[in-house]
Design a protein around this motif. Structure first.
Motif, mmCIF file in Angstrom:
data_model
loop_
_atom_site.group_PDB
_atom_site.id
_atom_site.type_symbol
_atom_site.label_atom_id
_atom_site.label_comp_id
_atom_site.label_asym_id
_atom_site.label_seq_id
_atom_site.Cartn_x
_atom_site.Cartn_y
_atom_site.Cartn_z
ATOM 1 N N ASN A 288 15.625 0.336 -38.384
ATOM 2 C CA ASN A 288 15.276 0.863 -39.705
ATOM 3 C C ASN A 288 14.376 -0.134 -40.421
ATOM 4 O OD1 ASN A 288 17.246 -0.830 -41.653
ATOM 5 N ND2 ASN A 288 18.333 -0.311 -39.765
ATOM 6 N N GLY A 289 13.778 0.296 -41.519
ATOM 7 C CA GLY A 289 12.792 -0.526 -42.221
ATOM 8 C C GLY A 289 13.336 -1.820 -42.772
ATOM 9 N N ALA A 290 14.595 -1.815 -43.226
ATOM 10 C CA ALA A 290 15.190 -3.015 -43.828
ATOM 11 C C ALA A 290 15.856 -3.915 -42.787
ATOM 12 C CB ALA A 290 16.217 -2.613 -44.881
ATOM 13 N N GLY A 291 16.000 -3.413 -41.584
ATOM 14 C CA GLY A 291 16.662 -4.199 -40.539
ATOM 15 C C GLY A 291 18.163 -4.334 -40.766
ATOM 16 N N LYS A 292 18.752 -3.374 -41.476
ATOM 17 C CA LYS A 292 20.184 -3.430 -41.768
ATOM 18 C C LYS A 292 21.000 -2.796 -40.643
ATOM 19 C CE LYS A 292 19.874 -3.425 -46.815
ATOM 20 N NZ LYS A 292 20.296 -2.719 -48.059
ATOM 21 N N HIS A 293 22.209 -3.312 -40.432
ATOM 22 C CA HIS A 293 23.088 -2.756 -39.408
ATOM 23 C C HIS A 293 23.612 -1.389 -39.858
ATOM 24 C CE1 HIS A 293 26.489 -3.718 -42.002
ATOM 25 N NE2 HIS A 293 26.094 -4.987 -42.052
ATOM 26 N N HIS A 294 24.151 -0.625 -38.904
ATOM 27 C CA HIS A 294 24.702 0.681 -39.237
ATOM 28 C C HIS A 294 25.959 0.482 -40.083
ATOM 29 C CE1 HIS A 294 26.716 4.617 -38.593
ATOM 30 N NE2 HIS A 294 25.464 5.059 -38.596
ATOM 31 N N PRO A 295 26.095 1.207 -41.205
ATOM 32 C CA PRO A 295 27.222 0.964 -42.110
ATOM 33 C C PRO A 295 28.598 1.195 -41.490
ATOM 34 C CG PRO A 295 26.003 2.964 -42.729
ATOM 35 C CD PRO A 295 25.175 2.244 -41.721
ATOM 36 N N SER A 296 28.706 2.152 -40.568
ATOM 37 C CA SER A 296 30.007 2.455 -39.970
ATOM 38 C C SER A 296 30.310 1.625 -38.730
ATOM 39 C CB SER A 296 30.083 3.945 -39.610
ATOM 40 O OG SER A 296 29.843 4.747 -40.732
ATOM 41 N N TRP A 297 29.260 1.168 -38.047
ATOM 42 C CA TRP A 297 29.435 0.425 -36.796
ATOM 43 C C TRP A 297 28.572 -0.837 -36.807
ATOM 44 C CZ3 TRP A 297 32.737 2.447 -32.978
ATOM 45 C CH2 TRP A 297 33.178 3.748 -33.206
ATOM 46 N N PRO A 298 28.839 -1.780 -37.699
ATOM 47 C CA PRO A 298 27.963 -2.959 -37.827
ATOM 48 C C PRO A 298 27.912 -3.834 -36.581
ATOM 49 C CG PRO A 298 29.983 -3.250 -39.092
ATOM 50 C CD PRO A 298 29.957 -1.824 -38.644
ATOM 51 N N GLU A 299 29.037 -3.955 -35.850
ATOM 52 C CA GLU A 299 29.053 -4.813 -34.659
ATOM 53 C C GLU A 299 28.401 -4.126 -33.465
ATOM 54 O OE1 GLU A 299 33.000 -6.142 -33.903
ATOM 55 O OE2 GLU A 299 33.167 -7.247 -35.784
ATOM 56 N N PRO A 302 23.880 -3.449 -34.578
ATOM 57 C CA PRO A 302 23.235 -4.388 -35.510
ATOM 58 C C PRO A 302 21.833 -3.900 -35.871
ATOM 59 C CG PRO A 302 23.218 -5.273 -33.283
ATOM 60 C CD PRO A 302 24.071 -4.041 -33.238
ATOM 61 N N GLY A 303 21.356 -4.314 -37.037
ATOM 62 C CA GLY A 303 20.075 -3.819 -37.522
ATOM 63 C C GLY A 303 18.871 -4.594 -37.010
ATOM 64 N N ARG A 304 17.758 -3.881 -36.875
ATOM 65 C CA ARG A 304 16.463 -4.487 -36.541
ATOM 66 C C ARG A 304 15.368 -3.700 -37.245
ATOM 67 N NH1 ARG A 304 15.876 -6.118 -30.154
ATOM 68 N NH2 ARG A 304 17.889 -7.144 -29.874
ATOM 69 N N SER A 305 14.349 -4.413 -37.694
ATOM 70 C CA SER A 305 13.194 -3.746 -38.299
ATOM 71 C C SER A 305 12.008 -3.705 -37.343
ATOM 72 C CB SER A 305 12.785 -4.458 -39.588
ATOM 73 O OG SER A 305 12.441 -5.807 -39.314
#
Length: 446
Positions: A288-299, A302-305
């Motif tokens: 995603n654009g912000a590189g944030k992890h998925h809210p329900s499954w953060p581990e 993990p997020g990447r932009s």
């Protein structure tokens, strides 16, 4: 007689295979001809050798010389390479042409490796189209996000089983061409080709039960074929995009359940083929654009932009640039070419100058030049990030300045700053060349 055996008697295929081998061996890096007794003998006796090889197959004689198994540094990795005798290379090339023709109809449209009309940048373009469509569908940035599964098959070619009961032979036996099928004799011939004999230090011979001969023209079609069943399963997801390039696999979807199911299919299929994924190069992430992890499954997600795939870096704006490794290789190639040119000029008693070196760089930036700089095709065809192209432009004038001033960067800029370089010479810009090619392509479509 099966299809494979009958096609091995086609003289046109032998001539075509010889031409491919000839082209491969005639030129080395920077276009210097190979001077080798074996290849020179092959060129001088072309007709005689082709006639002899063809006659051997007509009479059913299929004896091959032992191959050399050597370690080589390829693509940043140490690999085992099978070095075939030149006559055997021709036979393997003929067989590879037949196998490629058979397989083309069997391949998934999501397979982009080692096929005519397909390329890594076509796969990347498919991915960026998917990203753009997702961004258009969801206008609010917080609603956006793509689940990405990246996989790399661990030592793919070296781990494909080729023993008597291997799955590969069953895959090959299922191939057909119109009314002709692959028969038992065809499979036996393929076994001979894909299980060449090697020599031990004591001159005794051995063959492998696991691993196809990397370096043989046959290796590429086999690498494409062996995971076709997985390709067929994963291409069916309507909410996703999937593609494979050899051992590099990518699956992207906006649906979490589809991502989880696809992961199960991958693990199942790779297990059935007695292979495994590289843990170091296999990743799940939430793109995603912000590189944030998925809210329900953060581990788990993990997020990447942005991320790298097939030598390119892709960000969430669907902009594409060369990977850091490719940029470093481009810089090394530029530096080497300039140094070689200066050395050649000095040996000839000529002084190196801006005009001579800039002329060299402009020539090596040409798309029509077979000896152009490393990875220029990727830059021209796939890269859309102007920031990345500007970086390559900076590398060009930086290395040119360093060579003329005979000082390393950044000290060379004190002697020859970029503004002065641009005023003194007409050095082409990759960014401008890309813009021109884009306008030409747009005009051709319009």
């Amino acid at each position: 007689m099966g299809y494979f055996s009958s096609e091995m008697l086609n003289k046109r295929r032998w001539t075509s295979a010889f031409d491919k081998i000839q082209k491969k061996h005639r030129e080395k890096k920077y276009g210097k001809p190979l001077v080798g007794g074996g290849f020179l003998n092959l060129e001088l006796n072309r007709s005689k050798i082709l006639k002899s090889l063809h006659a051997d197959f007509q009479s059913g004689i299929t004896q091959f010389k032992p191959a050399q198994r050597i370690q080589a540094y390829v693509g940043g990795k140490v690999r085992w390479i099978s070095k075939l005798e030149l006559e055997d290379q021709i036979v393997h090339s003929v067989a590879a042409g037949i196998l490629n023709d058979l397989l083309e109809a069997q391949y998934s449209s999501r397979l982009f490796s080692y096929r005519k009309g397909h390329s890594s940048w076509a796969a990347i373009q498919m991915l960026t189209d998917f990203i753009r469509a997702h961004r258009l569908q969801f206008k609010i940035p917080t609603q956006r996000g793509i689940f990405v599964l990246k996989r790399d098959v661990s030592a793919y070619g070296d781990n494909i089983p080729v023993h008597e009961k291997a799955e590969l032979w069953r895959e090959l036996s299922r191939l057909t061409s119109k009314s002709q099928k692959i028969d038992a004799a065809d499979i036996e011939l393929m076994k001979k080709l894909l299980r060449p004999f090697y020599k031990n230090g004591d001159q005794s011979e051995f063959s492998l039960s696991i691993g196809i001969p990397t370096g043989s023209p046959l290796s590429n079609p086999v690498l494409n074929l062996y995971l076709t069943s997985m390709d067929r399963r994963l291409e069916k997801f309507s909410s996703a995009i999937y593609f494979r390039f050899g051992d590099d696999i990518l699956f992207a979807t906006t649906n979490l359940e589809d991502a989880q199911f696809a992961e199960q299919i991958m693990e199942q299929q790779i297990g059935l083929k007695h292979l495994s994924f590289s843990k170091k190069k296999s990743h799940n992430f939430f793109f995603n654009g912000a590189g944030k992890h998925h809210p329900s499954w953060p581990e788990a997600w993990p997020g990447r932009s942005s991320f790298e795939h097939l030598g390119m870096r892709i960000d969430f704006r669907a902009e594409v640039s060369l990977s850091q490794a490719k940029i470093a290789a481009f810089q090394k190639d530029v530096k080497t070419r300039i140094a070689d040119t200066i050395h050649a000029l000095k040996r000839s008693g000529l002084s190196h100058s801006f005009s001579a070196l800039s002329h060299l760089i402009n020539e090596l930036l040409s798309q029509g030049n077979p000896h152009r700089f490393a990875f220029l095709d990727l830059a021209y065809q796939a890269a859309t990030s102007r920031r990345s192209l500007n970086q390559l432009d900076r590398i060009l004038w930086r290395e040119l300045s360093s060579a003329i001033a005979d000082q390393e960067y950044p000290f060379c800029l004190r002697v020859l700053p970029p503004k002065e370089i641009r005023q003194m010479i007409e050095l082409q810009s990759l960014t401008n060349l890309k813009n021109k090619s884009f306008k030409t392509a747009k005009a051709a479509k319009g």
